[in-house]
Design a protein around this motif. Sequence first.
Motif, PDB file in Angstrom:
ATOM      1  N   GLY A  53       0.930  -1.006   0.323  1.00  0.00           N
ATOM      2  CA  GLY A  53      -0.101   0.326  -0.384  1.00  0.00           C
ATOM      3  C   GLY A  53       0.640   1.570  -0.118  1.00  0.00           C
ATOM      4  O   GLY A  53       0.690   2.572   0.185  1.00  0.00           O
ATOM      5  N   THR A  54       1.362   1.130   0.135  1.00  0.00           N
ATOM      6  CA  THR A  54       2.887   2.369   0.110  1.00  0.00           C
ATOM      7  C   THR A  54       3.044   2.914  -0.996  1.00  0.00           C
ATOM      8  O   THR A  54       3.043   2.073  -2.038  1.00  0.00           O
ATOM      9  N   ARG A  55       2.934   4.556  -1.087  1.00  0.00           N
ATOM     10  CA  ARG A  55       2.866   4.765  -2.418  1.00  0.00           C
ATOM     11  C   ARG A  55       4.889   5.627  -2.888  1.00  0.00           C
ATOM     12  O   ARG A  55       4.956   5.934  -1.520  1.00  0.00           O
ATOM     13  N   LYS A  72       2.822   2.273  -6.063  1.00  0.00           N
ATOM     14  CA  LYS A  72       2.206   1.602  -5.343  1.00  0.00           C
ATOM     15  C   LYS A  72       2.906   0.100  -4.720  1.00  0.00           C
ATOM     16  O   LYS A  72       2.475  -0.572  -5.620  1.00  0.00           O
ATOM     17  N   TYR A  84       5.098  -3.385  -6.997  1.00  0.00           N
ATOM     18  CA  TYR A  84       5.057  -1.968  -7.025  1.00  0.00           C
ATOM     19  C   TYR A  84       4.799  -2.169  -8.394  1.00  0.00           C
ATOM     20  O   TYR A  84       4.979  -2.275  -9.653  1.00  0.00           O
ATOM     21  N   LYS A  87       1.721   3.161 -11.703  1.00  0.00           N
ATOM     22  CA  LYS A  87       0.116   3.800 -12.209  1.00  0.00           C
ATOM     23  C   LYS A  87       0.446   4.101 -13.248  1.00  0.00           C
ATOM     24  O   LYS A  87      -0.898   4.072 -14.347  1.00  0.00           O
TER      25      LYS A  87
END
Length: 156
Positions: A53-55, A72, A84, A87
């Motif tokens: 969930g870390t961005r 993400k 990851y 996006k």
Amino acid sequence: MTQTHAPLLEAAVDIAAPPERVWAVVSDPRVMGGFSDQVVRTIVRGNAPVARGTRTLNINRRGPLVWPTRAKVVEFEPGRRYAYRVKDNAAVWSFELEPTASGTRLTHRRDASGGMTAVSLMLQDRVLGGVAPFEAEMESGMVRTLERVRRAVEGV
């Protein structure tokens, strides 16, 4: 006309160190930016430790071209797998660790089997010299990244 992309790019290296030592490096995106040919810096959003969930905001460079990408963390299995999704192009980048008799086999992948964004393919095609040459450059860069990680972990 936009070219098609390779669904999977992959490189691997054997490292003479236990998975825990390799994990300490590959699971910290702030450190990994310094090992990549293209990602020169990664900024982790928030103050919490890196986890699913870390961005992140990544600063990429190729010659005079500089561009940001957003990512993400989608998988975070300590000692085993870190992945990851970017996006801006929909690709999933990962590091997979496998214990071996002499240490760790580290595999680096770019998985675009789910497709890539039209804007990413267009930019690769028209600005970055073509999809296939850019992907070949990325795959070579993955090999260099893994070699840099190996040297850092082994203390060479």
